[in-house]
Scaffold this motif. Sequence first.
Motif, mmCIF file in Angstrom:
data_model
loop_
_atom_site.group_PDB
_atom_site.id
_atom_site.type_symbol
_atom_site.label_atom_id
_atom_site.label_comp_id
_atom_site.label_asym_id
_atom_site.label_seq_id
_atom_site.Cartn_x
_atom_site.Cartn_y
_atom_site.Cartn_z
ATOM 1 N N LEU A 286 51.332 59.598 71.980
ATOM 2 C CA LEU A 286 52.493 59.072 70.730
ATOM 3 C C LEU A 286 50.733 57.580 69.588
ATOM 4 O O LEU A 286 51.243 57.179 68.282
ATOM 5 C CB LEU A 286 53.639 58.358 71.012
ATOM 6 N N ILE A 290 50.574 56.809 65.776
ATOM 7 C CA ILE A 290 50.887 55.385 65.660
ATOM 8 C C ILE A 290 49.736 54.812 64.337
ATOM 9 O O ILE A 290 50.448 54.574 63.260
ATOM 10 C CB ILE A 290 51.640 54.520 66.110
ATOM 11 N N ILE A 377 52.612 62.292 65.571
ATOM 12 C CA ILE A 377 53.711 61.853 66.332
ATOM 13 C C ILE A 377 54.728 62.607 66.576
ATOM 14 O O ILE A 377 55.589 62.336 67.732
ATOM 15 C CB ILE A 377 54.715 60.002 65.444
ATOM 16 N N ALA A 380 53.583 64.512 69.210
ATOM 17 C CA ALA A 380 53.505 64.746 70.392
ATOM 18 C C ALA A 380 55.315 64.326 70.390
ATOM 19 O O ALA A 380 54.933 64.660 72.307
ATOM 20 C CB ALA A 380 53.511 63.049 70.551
ATOM 21 N N LEU A 381 56.170 63.904 70.589
ATOM 22 C CA LEU A 381 57.377 64.417 70.438
ATOM 23 C C LEU A 381 57.893 65.868 70.805
ATOM 24 O O LEU A 381 59.087 66.539 71.890
ATOM 25 C CB LEU A 381 58.173 63.766 69.843
ATOM 26 N N ALA A 384 56.632 66.822 74.293
ATOM 27 C CA ALA A 384 57.384 65.960 74.880
ATOM 28 C C ALA A 384 57.210 66.306 76.477
ATOM 29 O O ALA A 384 57.147 65.865 77.693
ATOM 30 C CB ALA A 384 58.677 64.854 75.287
#
Length: 397
Positions: A286, A290, A377, A380-381, A384
Motif C-alpha cells: 500500500l 499512497i 493502492i 494492493a487491496l 490482499a
Amino acid sequence: MKGATFGEVFAVREFRVLFGSFVLLIAGDMIKMLALAVLVYERTGSPGLSAAAYMAGWLPFILGGLFLLSLADRMPPRALMIAGELVRAVTCLLLAYAGLPVWGLLALVLVTGLFSPVFFAARAAMLPEVLPGDAFVLGRSVLNVASASAQIAGLAVGGAFLGFAGPSGALAVTAGLSVVAAVVLRVGLPYGPARGAAKGGAVRETLRVNRRLLADGRVRGLLLAGWVPCVCLAGAEAMVVPYMGGEGQAGVVLAAAAAGMAVGEFAVGRFAAPTLRERLSLPLALLLGIPWIGYAFGPEVVWASVLAGVATAGLAYQLGLQRRFVDAVPEEVRGQAFGLQSAGLMTGQAVGATLVGVLGEAIGPGPAIAVAGGGGILVALALAGVLRPSPAPHPAR
C-alpha cells in the motif's frame, strides 16, 4: 523464527562471489546502455534512435522469458553465468570496434539480449541453494540494495568514462568488467550439475513449464503479487521527468527514489523478523502507491523527492513473498520460475510506463502520477489475500 544476519550471509563464500559478480554485472550494463545510446546519437543525431538504443538491452527480456527459460534448469548454473559474462564482453567489443552500422548495433544488442533472462535466472535460482532458509531472503535484500547502488554508480562511472574515453572506450571498460566477473565466477563457485534433465526442445519445454507454473494457483498468486504493484510504480516513475520539466531536477527525484528503495530493503531485510516481514507485505505494498497521490497537489522538487523516496521504500514488500515463492516452486524448475518472475516484472514495468505515459499526455504528468498511485493502492487491496500470509495451522491436540 530467528532471522539471519548480514554477517551470516556474507560468511558464505559462494554468496560473496555471487554478490561481487552481480555488482559488476549491473554496473557494466548501465555503462553499456549509456555508451550505446551516446554512440548512436553521435552517428545519427536522432534522440528517438538514441532512446531506442538505451532500451534495446531490456526489450529482449520479454521474448527470452517466454521461449528460452528452460535452459536455466537444463544447463549447469556456473557455466551459464560465465557464458553470460563472456557474451556481454564480446558484444561490447563488437559494438565498440567492429564498425557496425546503427541497425547492426541495435540488432546485435537485441539478439544477444534474448539470453539475458536465462543468465539472470541461473543466478537467482542458485541463491536459495547457497543461502537456505531466512538467509536467502536477506541475501535477496542485499542484492536489491546492491542493484540500486550499482545502477547509480554505473551511470556515474559511465558518464565519467564517456567524457574521458568516449563511448567506444566506455564499452571496452564494460567488456573488461565482464571478463573480471567471469573469472570471479569460475574461480569462486564450485561446479554444480544441471537442476533438471532435457525433455525435448528448449522452446517447447519453456512454454510447457510456464503453463505449469501459471496453472498453480499458489505460484500464480505470488507472481502476480510481485508483478502488478510494480506496474503502477513504473508508471509513476516514468512521469517524473516530464513532471519536473527538466533532467536536473528529475535526476534528484529519481535518485531519492533509488535511495528510498535501498533504505526500505535494508531496514526490512535486516531488522524485521521473518514472520513480521511477511505480515508487512500488505502495508508496504500500500505504501508503494499512497505517496504518489501527493503529486496531484503539484509538489516542488524537495517534497516530490520525499514522496518518491517514501513510496519506493514500499518495494520491500517483495521480501515477504520470497520464502513462500521458493517453497511453492518445484526444485527441478526453480531456475525457470525465477526467470519467469524477472521477465514478468520487466514486462510489467514497460507496460506501466507506456500506459501512464499515454495518460500523462491526456491529463498531465502530475495527475497521471497520482492516478498511478491510486491504482497501486487498489491493486494492493485486490491482492490482499496473497500479500497477507495465511496463519500457521494450530497443532493437533
